[in-house]
Design a protein around this motif. Structure first.
Motif, short mmCIF file in Angstrom:
data_model
loop_
_atom_site.label_atom_id
_atom_site.label_comp_id
_atom_site.label_asym_id
_atom_site.label_seq_id
_atom_site.Cartn_x
_atom_site.Cartn_y
_atom_site.Cartn_z
N SER A 55 -26.76 -74.04 48.52
CA SER A 55 -28.15 -74.47 48.75
C SER A 55 -28.34 -75.99 48.72
CB SER A 55 -29.06 -73.86 47.68
OG SER A 55 -28.70 -72.52 47.45
N THR A 98 -27.73 -69.51 47.67
CA THR A 98 -28.80 -68.65 48.14
C THR A 98 -28.18 -67.37 48.68
OG1 THR A 98 -29.92 -70.67 48.86
CG2 THR A 98 -30.89 -68.57 49.54
N PHE A 103 -32.48 -67.66 45.24
CA PHE A 103 -31.68 -68.77 44.72
C PHE A 103 -31.08 -68.45 43.35
CE2 PHE A 103 -32.48 -72.23 47.71
CZ PHE A 103 -33.54 -71.70 48.45
N ASP A 172 -37.45 -67.10 45.51
CA ASP A 172 -37.12 -67.26 46.94
C ASP A 172 -37.50 -68.66 47.40
OD1 ASP A 172 -39.97 -65.35 48.25
OD2 ASP A 172 -39.82 -66.92 46.74
N TYR A 174 -36.44 -72.75 45.98
CA TYR A 174 -35.52 -73.45 45.07
C TYR A 174 -36.29 -74.09 43.91
CZ TYR A 174 -31.40 -76.48 44.03
OH TYR A 174 -30.33 -77.12 43.46
#
Ligand SMILES: CCc1ccsc1-c1ccc(O)c(O)c1
Ligand SMILES: [Mn+2]
Ligand SMILES: [Mn+2]
Length: 259
Positions: A55, A98, A103, A172, A174
Motif C-alpha cells: 500500500s 491491501t 488495509f 477499507d 488507509y
C-alpha cells in the motif's frame, strides 16, 4: 465509522497477513543486510506470495514498500542500498498491505544481533507502552485513556513521547478518523464503541520528544539524535474489550503476549 462483524473479518484477514510479513522478515534482519534488501523481501512476499498490494508504494509519492527506521530515525526512513544494518542497531520496519480493498498496517522493532542496555530498554518499554495502551481499549473507554496509559509507561522509564504523529482509523481506507494521540488525559477524547478499528503506533524517544524532518522530504529523526523506537498494532473495539488484528504468528520470542 463502526464496522460490521463481516467488515472486521476482512480487516482481520489483512491484519493477519501483514503480521505474517513482519514474522517472515525476522531472520533477514542481520548485520550486513541493507534496508533496500529488506524492502525488496517485503515487497516480493506481499506481491508474489500473498498476492496483495504493497500500500505504501506511491502513497503521497512514497517510493518504497516499507518504512525502515534505524536508531535515531523516528519514522518514515526510506529503504536504501547505502544503508547497511550493523550489530547493535535497533530498527523499526513499518509496512502496510491491501487485500481486497482492506488495509493491514503494522510495525515492530528488530534488534540487529544484540545491543546495549539502553537501546534494549527503549525497545522493550515502547512495546510495554503499546501493550498498556491496547489494554485500555473497550467500549466506553476514551482515546485519552489510551494515550495516557502510553505516556505513563514512557515517562516512568525516563523516555518521551513523539507528539507529531499518531495512530489512525483504518479499514477499507488507509487513514481515517479518529486520530489516535499517544499521550492524553484519562476520560478525555473520543469515546470508544464496538466496531471501531484503529492503529496504535507509539514512537518513544530515549531523549527529548523533539523531531525534525530531513530534506529528503520523508525521514524523521530525533532533534537530539537520541534513539527512538516504535511498535504498531491494529486493534478492533469488541463488545467485551479489544481484539488485536495484527497478532504476531511467531509469538515474538521473549516479548510477553498482550492479554
Ligand atoms: C510511507 C507511508 C506514509 C506516507 C505518509 S505517512 C505514512 C505512514 C507510514 C507508516 C504508518 O503506520 C502510517 O500510518 C503512515
Ligand atoms: Mn504502519
Ligand atoms: Mn499506521
Amino acid at each position: 465509522k463502526l464496522r460490521t462483524p463481516d467488515e472486521v473479518a476482512k480487516s482481520r484477514e489483512a491484519g493477519h497477513l501483514i503480521a505474517e510479513v513482519l514474522a517472515m522478515l525476522k531472520p533477514h534482519v542481520v548485520p550486513g543486510v541493507t534496508t533496500d534488501e529488506l524492502d525488496a523481501i517485503c515487497h516480493d512476499y506481499i506481491v508474489n506470495e500473498l498476492k496483495c498490494i504493497p500500500s505504501n508504494v506511491g502513497y503521497h509519492g512514497y517510493p518504497k514498500t516499507a518504512c525502515i527506521s534505524p536508531n535515531h530515525v523516528v519514522c518514515h526512513g526510506i529503504p536504501s542500498k547505502d544503508k547497511t544494518l550493523k550489530k547493535g542497531d535497533i530498527v523499526n520496519v513499518d509496512v502496510t498491505l491491501t487485500k481486497d480493498g482492506w488495509f493491514g498496517d503494522s510495525s515492530r522493532m528488530f534488534i540487529v544481533g544484540e545491543t546495549n542496555v539502553l537501546a534494549r530498554r527503549l525497545v522493550m518499554t515502547t512495546y510495554e507502552a503499546l501493550r498498556a495502551g491496547i489494554r485500555q481499549v473497550r467500549p466506553g473507554a476514551t482515546l485519552g485513556d489510551v494515550g495516557h496509559a502510553i505516556q505513563k509507561v514512557a515517562h516512568a522509564a525516563g523516555f518521551s513521547v513523539v507528539r507529531e504523529y499518531g495512530g489512525h482509523g483504518i479499514g477499507d481506507v488507509y487513514h481515517d478518523e479518529p486520530h489516535v494521540n499517544h499521550f492524553g488525559r484519562p476520560g478525555e477524547g473520543l469515546k470508544l464503541q464496538e466496531g471501531m478499528i484503529f492503529t496504535i503506533e507509539p514512537m518513544i524517544n530515549a531523549g527529548a520528544a523533539g523531531i525534525r524532518e530531513l530534506n529528503d522530504g520523508w525521514t524523521v529523526v530525533t532533534r537530539d539524535k537520541s534513539l527512538s523506537a516504535q511498535w504498531e498494532h491494529m486493534v478492533a473495539v469488541t463488545k467485551d474489550g479489544f481484539e488485536i488484528l495484527t497478532p504476531w504468528p511467531d509469538g515474538l520470542g521473549d516479548y510477553p503476549a498482550i492479554d
